[in-house]
Design an enzyme around this catalytic site. Structure first.
Site, PDB file in Angstrom:
ATOM      1  N   GLU A   1    -151.444  -6.445  61.971  1.00 36.56           N
ATOM      2  CA  GLU A   1    -150.652  -7.668  61.834  1.00 36.56           C
ATOM      3  C   GLU A   1    -149.376  -7.576  62.647  1.00 36.56           C
ATOM      4  OE1 GLU A   1    -148.166 -10.015  58.329  1.00 36.56           O
ATOM      5  OE2 GLU A   1    -149.956  -8.869  57.807  1.00 36.56           O
TER       6      GLU A   1
ATOM      7  N   HIS B   1    -129.653 -22.494  80.795  1.00 35.99           N
ATOM      8  CA  HIS B   1    -129.999 -23.908  80.959  1.00 35.99           C
ATOM      9  C   HIS B   1    -128.818 -24.835  80.678  1.00 35.99           C
ATOM     10  CE1 HIS B   1    -134.202 -22.634  81.114  1.00 35.99           C
ATOM     11  NE2 HIS B   1    -134.571 -23.880  81.350  1.00 35.99           N
TER      12      HIS B   1
ATOM     13  N   GLY C   1    -126.497 -27.439  78.924  1.00 35.42           N
ATOM     14  CA  GLY C   1    -126.766 -28.548  78.009  1.00 35.42           C
ATOM     15  C   GLY C   1    -128.229 -28.893  77.896  1.00 35.42           C
TER      16      GLY C   1
END
Length: 380
Positions: free
Chosen positions: A243, A339, A341
């Site tokens: 898992e 990036h 805004g």
């Protein structure tokens, strides 16, 4: 980078998985995000494509292979596209192994065909309002009543909780036996006393239904006991390494995708007359992101190869889980900053990655739990 862990058969399977996801999942995922749940046919279509029950026998419609690399391909391609709603890795990597280890012939005939076709959607119910990572603290109890158990309790944060037809419930069948009193019971849709609560309003991964489940005097036939009574905790511990590897696989791929997205944006976006990636600070950030994503990939591929050979231990799986998910969280945050805004706008993949990745360091055992496991293995 060239990845030695996969063979030609896996790459051919990868191409088929990618084609399926691009056709059936990606175009519909935004709507599922709004709905808070995927359409059930997302499961039946995956079943028809052979993406479900990879470890289950072919006679029931499964893949008939124990090779976890096929599972990893599905997890990687979903992470690369940022689609989480149809939780195929949850079924293949985290639920199916319990059936493989424990299911009787009669249970196989009853449940395997539906699990493989996608007509039966499954969930596993471990966490409770007062017991998350501490499985020995669960209070959901099942009292032996002869030919059935009477199940009472509550579970929360259950992925696939709304859609599930079969729920593997972790319950106490002997309150005085400690971890040896924990068993796995399969509760089926429609059983009297089994109720679903809210589809929980999460920070991210909105398309993946996550629910509260309630059990009030649910009569669970002895035929729905998965494995032996009292052996549930052992089965849970046995599968946790896979898992955690599954989560690390998706995290490493997400790190690469976030870097690729950030690099592309840094080349195209201009400020003060030149691409923002040409500024030394941003260039150095990108260099660090590239390096760390590469390290994550090499580490996880090594873990994957070890797991296929049956050599992945709990300590190393915990290392992979906590380090890659913490790195994913870090790189996504850096990508949003690069990036500016636009990184805060949900129409951009980096913004969706920001909210969808936050849970990675929590489920499957928190970062703190992983470090505790590692620390204990060091003798401290």
């Amino acid at each position: 980078m060239t990845r030695a862990v996969f063979d030609a058969e896996h790459e051919s399977f990868r191409e088929a998985v990618g084609t399926f996801l691009d056709k059936e999942i990606v175009p519909r995922h935004a709507q599922w995000e709004t709905d808070g749940v995927v359409a059930r046919d997302a499961w039946t279509r995956a079943g028809a494509q052979g993406l479900l029950g990879l470890q289950l026998e072919e006679e029931y419609g499964g893949g008939g292979t124990p090779d976890f690399r096929y599972n990893a391909v599905i997890g990687e391609e979903m992470a690369r596209r940022g689609v989480y709603g149809a939780a195929y890795p949850l079924l293949n990597d985290m639920i199916v192994p319990y059936f493989v280890a424990c299911a009787s012939d009669e249970q196989k005939q009853r449940w395997y065909p539906g699990l493989c076709s996608g007509e039966l959607i499954a969930a596993i119910a471990m966490s409770e309002p007062g017991a998350g990572s501490d499985l020995q603290g669960i209070r959901t109890a099942a009292v032996d009543a002869g030919d059935h158990y009477v199940l009472n309790g509550q579970k929360t944060f259950i992925s696939n909780g709304i859609l599930a037809d079969l729920v593997v419930v972790v319950a106490r069948t002997d309150p005085d036996a400690g971890h040896q009193g924990i068993s796995l019971l399969v509760v089926e849709r429609g059983m009297a006393g089994f109720e679903r609560g809210r589809n929980l309003d999460k920070v991210g991964q909105h398309a993946q239904d996550t629910a509260e489940l309630f059990f009030s005097d649910v009569r669970v036939p002895k035929e729905n006991l998965l494995g032996e009574a009292g052996a549930g905790f052992v089965h849970l511990m046995t599968n946790l390494s896979q898992e955690r590897l599954s989560i690390a696989v998706s995290a490493a791929t997400a790190c690469e995708s976030v870097f690729d997205e950030s690099l592309s944006y840094a080349k195209q976006r201009t400020a003060f007359g030149k691409p923002i990636g040409s500024f030394q600070h941003n260039r150095f950030v990108l260099a660090e992101m590239a390096t760390e994503a590469h390290i994550a990939r090499v580490f996880v591929d090594d873990c994957l190869a070890r797991h296929v050979r049956g050599e992945l231990d709990a300590k190393t799986a915990s290392m992979a889980k906590w380090w890659t998910t913490e790195l994913q969280k870090k790189l996504v945050d850096q990508g949003v900053q690069l990036h500016g805004g636009y990184g805060y706008m949900m129409e951009y993949p980096i913004a969706r990655a920001y909210v969808n990745s936050r849970v990675q360091t929590i489920y499957g055992g928190t970062t703190e739990i992983q470090k505790e496991i590692i620390g204990r293995s060091l003798g401290v």
